[in-house]
Design a protein around this motif. Structure first.
Motif, mmCIF file in Angstrom:
data_model
loop_
_atom_site.group_PDB
_atom_site.id
_atom_site.type_symbol
_atom_site.label_atom_id
_atom_site.label_comp_id
_atom_site.label_asym_id
_atom_site.label_seq_id
_atom_site.Cartn_x
_atom_site.Cartn_y
_atom_site.Cartn_z
ATOM 1 N N MET A 45 46.113 39.104 50.560
ATOM 2 C CA MET A 45 45.206 39.421 49.468
ATOM 3 C C MET A 45 43.985 40.186 49.987
ATOM 4 N N ILE A 46 43.470 39.794 51.117
ATOM 5 C CA ILE A 46 42.324 40.486 51.708
ATOM 6 C C ILE A 46 42.750 41.894 52.134
ATOM 7 N N ALA A 47 43.955 42.022 52.712
ATOM 8 C CA ALA A 47 44.478 43.330 53.125
ATOM 9 C C ALA A 47 44.670 44.215 51.897
ATOM 10 N N ALA A 48 45.222 43.648 50.827
ATOM 11 C CA ALA A 48 45.442 44.432 49.599
ATOM 12 C C ALA A 48 44.107 44.850 48.999
ATOM 13 N N LEU B 136 42.767 48.620 48.464
ATOM 14 C CA LEU B 136 42.283 49.076 47.154
ATOM 15 C C LEU B 136 40.868 49.635 47.251
ATOM 16 N N LEU B 137 40.010 48.977 48.019
ATOM 17 C CA LEU B 137 38.645 49.469 48.184
ATOM 18 C C LEU B 137 38.625 50.824 48.895
ATOM 19 N N GLY C 161 37.434 54.217 47.144
ATOM 20 C CA GLY C 161 36.349 54.994 47.749
ATOM 21 C C GLY C 161 36.771 56.429 48.003
ATOM 22 N N TYR C 162 37.986 56.574 48.500
ATOM 23 C CA TYR C 162 38.493 57.933 48.754
ATOM 24 C C TYR C 162 38.594 58.721 47.447
#
Length: 165
Positions: free
Chosen positions: A4-7, A11-12, A16-17
């Motif tokens: 979940m942290i990796a996902a 996503l962040l 941002g990109y």
């Protein structure tokens, strides 16, 4: 939890990109919009000098309508001296019974206007040059790109490019 942290991190980073790319596209869009407006302003300011086109047509007809050789007097009013030096005109020759009569004429003359300033106009003249020699006629599509300029109150050819197809 690690997934979940990796996902969330992916996503962040992707968000941002995409936000950064969106900002760049908006900047490019506003720059291109400003360029388009300035080009439209320049285009609306450009002037077509119809008199230059008439002078160009008279130059072409004066030079390409002749018997044996073009006559310089027929084009002097429409061309600068440096242009007259580039053209071939009638020269006094001794009479010869074997000389063939050459007749030249023009048809389907079209005049197009290009870029212009207050005292210059680019003009393109497209026409059929019909030549009759000893009863044999030939027709050639001719394109002349003329740089017209005002000299002593009238439009004259300053320079030209000549193509026959």
């Amino acid at each position: 939890m690690k997934k979940m942290i990796a996902a969330l991190l992916v996503l962040l980073l992707a968000g941002g990109y995409l936000w950064f790319e969106n900002a760049n596209l908006k900047s490019d869009s506003s720059f291109l919009r400003a360029e388009l407006e300035s080009m439209e302003a320049v285009e609306s300011e450009s002037v077509i000098h119809e008199e230059a086109g008439e002078s160009a047509r008279n130059f072409v007809e004066g030079y390409f309508v002749y018997e044996n050789k073009p006559n310089q007097e027929d084009v002097e009013a429409y061309a600068e001296p440096q242009v007259l030096e580039q053209l071939q005109f009638e020269e006094p020759v001794q009479e010869d019974d074997n000389m063939k009569v050459v007749k030249s004429s023009v048809s389907d003359v079209s005049v197009y206007h290009g870029q212009s300033t207050d005292n210059r106009q680019e003009t393109v003249v497209i026409f059929d040059n019909e030549i009759l020699v000893d009863g044999i006629e030939s027709t050639t599509l001719t394109i002349m790109i003329l740089d017209m300029g005002i000299n002593e109150g009238s439009w004259k050819v300053r320079d030209f490019d000549f193509y026959q197809l």
